[in-house]
Design an enzyme around this catalytic site. Structure first.
Site, short mmCIF file in Angstrom:
data_model
loop_
_atom_site.label_atom_id
_atom_site.label_comp_id
_atom_site.label_asym_id
_atom_site.label_seq_id
_atom_site.Cartn_x
_atom_site.Cartn_y
_atom_site.Cartn_z
N ALA A 75 0.84 -1.20 0.00
CA ALA A 75 0.00 0.00 0.00
C ALA A 75 0.87 1.25 0.00
O ALA A 75 2.02 1.22 0.45
CB ALA A 75 -0.90 0.00 1.23
N GLY A 121 -0.01 -5.43 0.60
CA GLY A 121 -1.19 -5.43 -0.26
C GLY A 121 -0.94 -6.05 -1.62
O GLY A 121 -1.86 -6.59 -2.24
N GLU A 124 -1.42 -9.62 -1.09
CA GLU A 124 -2.85 -9.86 -0.84
C GLU A 124 -3.66 -9.87 -2.14
O GLU A 124 -4.62 -10.62 -2.27
CB GLU A 124 -3.39 -8.81 0.14
CG GLU A 124 -2.86 -9.04 1.56
CD GLU A 124 -3.25 -7.94 2.52
OE1 GLU A 124 -3.98 -8.22 3.48
OE2 GLU A 124 -2.82 -6.79 2.31
N GLU A 146 3.55 -5.99 7.24
CA GLU A 146 2.87 -4.81 7.78
C GLU A 146 3.15 -4.57 9.26
O GLU A 146 3.17 -3.42 9.73
CB GLU A 146 1.35 -4.93 7.57
CG GLU A 146 0.89 -4.72 6.15
CD GLU A 146 0.86 -5.99 5.33
OE1 GLU A 146 0.18 -6.02 4.29
OE2 GLU A 146 1.52 -6.98 5.71
#
Length: 723
Positions: A75, A121, A124, A146
């Site tokens: 992200a 992300g 993911e 994270e």
């Protein structure tokens, strides 16, 4: 009604699509960035990709790939810094997860063709695809790190990963922020295949789509069971009963994200995937809004990026590239500097007083490379190429043609001066001369130089190959051109530079010393040594103070104190000994306990057993009947470091807030959850910090009196900031 997904996707910024017999390949390529991230506009664009693909009757499968050598690296953390409310945080992750959920339940096969590193992300995204293939390269890193910024995977990671590889393995990866190479990920099972190049990657992806026209995620199949059992399974219950205690043993309650990851997995794996994803979003919100996450993002993301972009580098100088570096002294530090320099492709001349010493220094590189080969991270050919770059010698004549000299000899002004004189007789007039001293003033050392404007400090940390920081020290006469060259060299070897002005102990050694010294003072006061060490760990430091002092060596600390006394008296200044000095002196001179290097310091180091506190410590310094609270001990250890940093900032020893914070975390491991020494003051509140410092000063001594700068900032309502 069918839509043409290719045209719709090609109309999006940073995305392109092409069709091959109904297989749509979507390439993510953010032209304004070196690497793809999930940031502003990404969620909306991805929603368009999802909807148009699903509604395109001619589209029979989708390949998600990247136009870069990395896939998607996570992200955009800058976007997270703008979040102010729980609703904003919740909506941000739910928007993307809605699209991912639609995609994986579309009935059409979706493959992640991972061109390189996929983190956070980015991974993911891949986990929401039905099949994952990655380029098998040592540069490819896959993981959900994270937690290292005080966050949890909020794009479905805490729900899909345990359903894919089992709860225990998933928890280990997420709570530790582990990053894996492709072969490791393949063995664990969160990727399905590897490819050697992009052509093979896309070819394999297309073949899988053709072979699996009606793909479905395992967790969407009837009768699905989580590998190894769900949260109620007896073996998993055992994991969850132990995990919080094990996590607390390592984190000491300083990282709430670890607990939130455990909770998200536990609760989410008691229900179906859709409810699990919502549970994850709620715990993600708790992380994003926590002080710990804000502290860590501020320093380890925002400020670290400012440093890497050259915030402290003088402007107006072309980027400099070192070709040949001479290293004086082949001990532990010199050997480490030789390795990282050769690894960056530089010619290295490793000079020592005896050729045996120089060869021993070079053998350090051999050991590191053999270790890398055993782990599949290097090859014999690469090892030999690196070793060929390191020339060992005892002759200063071999320094001819060096762009940079780094002196790493014993901490003695006279020895260092002789090295400077002999080097400058040989090296080009344009060469930069640097000292790796950790305590001696650069301005003083530069007096031996013919060109003090080209003399600078480059303070490395041990072990050099692992520690990410180099402290650049600017002497009184060091010019900006030399600073720019030093800064560029540090970047060239892949380290993070901070820039400080000259003073005794500079920034890192000066402030680090307050931590171990405070622990030693506590011992002298009659505080039980075990309580001191526990407080050190509770404070968030990587090692407790007495154990850390043993690592550094008591005899070295005593030598530095004596050198400081001698130098200050020579300058006509009054030397006031730190209250820890008498304890160190007694340990070294009366008991010969010099630290780990002689297997006895504050700890004993038995040959065939674990280290333990020296049993006679409490006889030497009897434990008082009345012991202070643990909070007092923790505060003393943190406040003494933060206050000394404020003094360094006040005296312009440390130039920027970013350098102070990053230097404290990377240099000596100041509690990362606090975001660095100055961020710790901001987080507490400057006014509250001043008030608590005064309380500590009244109880424990004048060293806790708040820096004058802090008193003034508190009165004005200011905080530490480079803006």
């Amino acid at each position: 009604m069918s839509t043409n997904s290719v045209d719709a996707i090609n109309a999006l910024k940073n995305f392109s699509a092409q069709s091959d017999n109904g297989i749509i390949t979507v390439t993510i390529d953010q032209t304004e960035r070196k690497m793809n991230v999930i940031g502003e506009g990404f969620n909306d664009a991805f929603a368009t990709i999802t909807d148009t693909f699903i509604n395109d009757q001619d589209a029979k499968g989708l390949i998600l790939t990247s136009g870069k050598s990395t896939f998607v690296v996570g992200a955009d953390i800058d976007q997270l810094t703008t979040i102010e409310t729980a609703e904003q945080a919740f909506d941000l992750v739910e928007d993307l997860k809605t699209s991912l959920r639609k995609l994986e339940t579309s009935g059409k096969p979706v493959v992640a063709a991972i061109t390189g590193t996929a983190l956070g992300g980015g991974l993911e995204l891949a986990l929401a695809c039905h099949y994952r293939i990655a380029i098998d390269s040592p540069k490819t890193k896959l993981g959900l790190p994270e937690v290292k910024l005080g966050l949890l995977p909020g794009g479905g990671g805490t729900q899909r990963l345990p359903r894919l590889i089992g709860i225990q393995k998933a928890l280990e990866l997420m709570t530790q922020g582990k990053v894996l190479r492709p072969q490791q990920a393949l063995e664990i099972g969160f990727i399905d295949d590897v490819a050697h190049d992009n052509d093979e990657l896309i070819s394999k992806a297309k073949a899988w789509i053709n072979d699996n026209p009606k793909a479905q995620q395992p967790w969407d199949k009837k009768g699905f069971k989580i590998p190894g059992g769900d949260s109620n399974h007896p073996k998993v219950v055992q994991v969850f009963s132990m995990a919080p205690a094990m996590a607390n043993q390592k984190s000491h309650g300083n990282y709430p994200a670890i607990t939130h990851i455990l909770s998200s997995v536990f609760e989410g794996c008691l229900t179906d995937i859709d409810n699990g994803l919502k549970i994850e979003s709620r715990f993600f919100v708790a992380c994003v809004l926590s002080d710990v996450s804000k502290n860590m993002i501020n320093s380890l993301w925002t400020q670290l990026n400012s440093i890497k972009k050259g915030q402290s580098r003088p402007q107006g100088f072309e980027k400099y590239k070192v070709s040949k570096v001479g290293i004086l002294g082949a001990g532990m530090m010199g050997a480490g500097i030789a390795y990282v320099s050769a690894k960056a492709g530089m010619e290295v001349v490793l000079l020592d007083t005896a050729i045996e010493g120089a060869e021993k220094g070079k053998s350090h590189s051999t050991k590191l490379l053999d270790k890398a080969i055993s782990r599949g991270r290097s090859t014999e050919a690469k090892k030999q190429a690196l070793l060929d770059l390191i020339k060992t010698t005892t002759s200063y004549d071999d320094l001819e043609g060096c762009d940079l000299i780094i002196e790493a000899v014993f901490e003695d002004v006279d020895i260092k001066a002789e090295c400077t004189r002999q080097s400058e007789d040989v090296i080009p007039e344009t060469a930069v001369y640097a000292s790796n001293t950790s305590t001696l003033p650069i301005t003083e050392l530069a007096k031996a130089s013919k060109r003090p404007n080209q003399f600078i400090g480059l303070h490395f940390f041990s072990p050099v190959d692992k520690m990410p920081l180099v402290e650049i020290i600017v002497g009184e006469k060091t010019d900006d051109a030399t600073l720019a060259k030093g800064f560029d060299y540090v970047g060239q070897i892949g380290k993070t530079p901070i820039v400080v002005n000259d003073s005794r102990g500079f920034y890192t050694s000066r402030v680090f010393g307050t931590y171990v010294s405070e622990g030693i003072v506590m011992l002298g006061e009659g505080i039980h040594p075990r309580s001191i060490e526990v407080a050190g760990m509770k404070s968030g430091m990587p090692m407790p103070p007495l154990a850390l002092q043993d690592e550094v060596s008591l005899s070295l600390s005593l030598h530095v104190m004596q050198q400081t006394k001698k130098a200050m008296e020579a300058e006509g200044k009054t030397f006031t000994p730190h209250p820890a000095m008498s304890v160190v002196e007694k340990m070294v001179k009366e008991f010969g306990r010099e630290g780990k290097k002689v297997s006895k310091g504050f700890y004993d180091y038995p040959e065939n057993g674990e280290k333990h506190l020296w049993t006679e410590l409490t006889e030497l310094y009897p434990t008082t009947d009345e012991q202070p609270s643990q909070q007092d001990l923790v505060d003393r250890l943190l406040y003494v470091q933060a206050n000394e940093t404020a003094k360094c900032y006040e005296e312009n020893v440390v130039r920027t807030v970013a350098d102070a914070n990053i230097g404290s975390i990377f240099g000596w491991g100041f509690a990362p959850n606090q975001g660095g020494t100055l961020q710790f003051i901001n987080s507490v509140g400057v006014d509250k910090f001043v008030a608590r410092s005064r309380e500590l000063a009244q109880k424990y001594g004048a060293r806790f009196e708040p820096a004058q700068l802090l008193v003034e900032m508190a009165a004005k309502g200011e905080v530490f900031s480079d803006d």
